[in-house]
Scaffold this active site. Sequence first.
Site, PDB file in Angstrom:
ATOM      1  N   ASP A  95     -44.992  19.334   6.699  1.00 34.47           N
ATOM      2  CA  ASP A  95     -43.669  19.564   6.084  1.00 34.47           C
ATOM      3  C   ASP A  95     -43.860  20.009   4.632  1.00 34.47           C
ATOM      4  O   ASP A  95     -43.057  20.784   4.100  1.00 34.47           O
ATOM      5  CB  ASP A  95     -42.824  18.285   6.119  1.00 34.47           C
ATOM      6  CG  ASP A  95     -42.246  18.001   7.502  1.00 34.47           C
ATOM      7  OD1 ASP A  95     -42.133  18.940   8.308  1.00 34.47           O
ATOM      8  OD2 ASP A  95     -41.921  16.829   7.776  1.00 34.47           O
TER       9      ASP A  95
ATOM     10  N   LYS B  30     -42.642   9.314  12.191  1.00 33.65           N
ATOM     11  CA  LYS B  30     -43.494   9.899  11.150  1.00 33.65           C
ATOM     12  C   LYS B  30     -44.181   8.842  10.284  1.00 33.65           C
ATOM     13  O   LYS B  30     -45.334   9.014   9.895  1.00 33.65           O
ATOM     14  CB  LYS B  30     -42.672  10.838  10.259  1.00 33.65           C
ATOM     15  CG  LYS B  30     -42.270  12.136  10.936  1.00 33.65           C
ATOM     16  CD  LYS B  30     -41.593  13.058   9.943  1.00 33.65           C
ATOM     17  CE  LYS B  30     -41.140  14.338  10.591  1.00 33.65           C
ATOM     18  NZ  LYS B  30     -40.589  15.297   9.633  1.00 33.65           N
TER      19      LYS B  30
END
Length: 289
Positions: free
Chosen positions: A101, A65
């Site tokens: 997210d 990420k």
Amino acid sequence: MKRFGVIGHPIAHSLSPLLHNTAFSLLGLDCSYEAFDIDPASLPAAIREFKDQGFVGLNVTIPHKESTLSLVDELTDEARAVGAVNTVTLSGSHVRGDNTDVYGVAASLEQYRPEIRDRIVVLIGAGGSARAIAYALIDRFAPAEIVIANRTQRRAQELIADIEPYAKETSLRAISVSDENLDRLMPSASVVINATPVGMFPLVDHSPIGDRTSFHSNQVVLDLIYTPLETRFLSLASKCGARTISGLEMFLHQGARSFEIWLGRRMPLDQIRPVILNQLHTRQTTAEP
Ligand code: NAP
């Protein structure tokens, strides 16, 4: 056919292919979604390869990420603020990095909005997901204070230094997760969130705050873990009367947001949730989450 995928290392147990392929099938879309195990050293070449092969979108998970940030042409404000990319959109030679997210956790907490604004949140953990949560809270819910309880103080301080510029109405403070002051503070928190892997299968008897049970019935308690669906942390909170949310909600909503970014369609989550739950129950009964 439009091609999508999730990249991580390891990736074998990802539920993302089931989530997206079920949505494609329900909506009759000519699309496919696969999981790809990419080791960190191969990430830049892998992104080029996905682009060359005409992939439309990728989800990005641990450990890629943060490293994906420098491999995209454009970052959304959320990905830049969080310092992590979990969704990549490929269009021609252009690569955009997003962080869904943030949306995922905000959607999981939406029904508890009045319990968050101007209140205290205890956030356990200071890793990548804690960053997305801290940003979602200050950007969408404006709590009075977020207390970041982490094992490593330096990491919590770094999170605060990076996120603080975005915090207009929220103060941020770091505390050690083993500090007894956390016990004194917990009753004043309206929301308590676990953003660590403590309690995840197979160590299901563990909780990030041990067996301390300073939860109460006016609290909302979220655990990012969804294997098991009810962690020890959530079970202790539930016994004290708190309202609990499993990490499955965040997983579903972050995926649904990626889907919407790529295809401009809403994922039929109400129809997909039972499919994912069924898969999780199957894995739990075969002890293989
Ligand atoms: P990460 O960046 O590796 O951060 C892990 C955090 O957990 C750090 O704060 C770390 O503390 C803490 N930690 C790890 N082991 C610990 C231990 N034994 N005792 C105390 N603290 C410990 O991981 P992440 O990406 O933030 O992910 C955290 C969890 O959220 C994982 O379980 C992941 O699967 C889950 N997650 C769920 C979703 C979802 O959609 N539901 C999305 C993202 C992540 P230190 O700083 O001291 O190392």
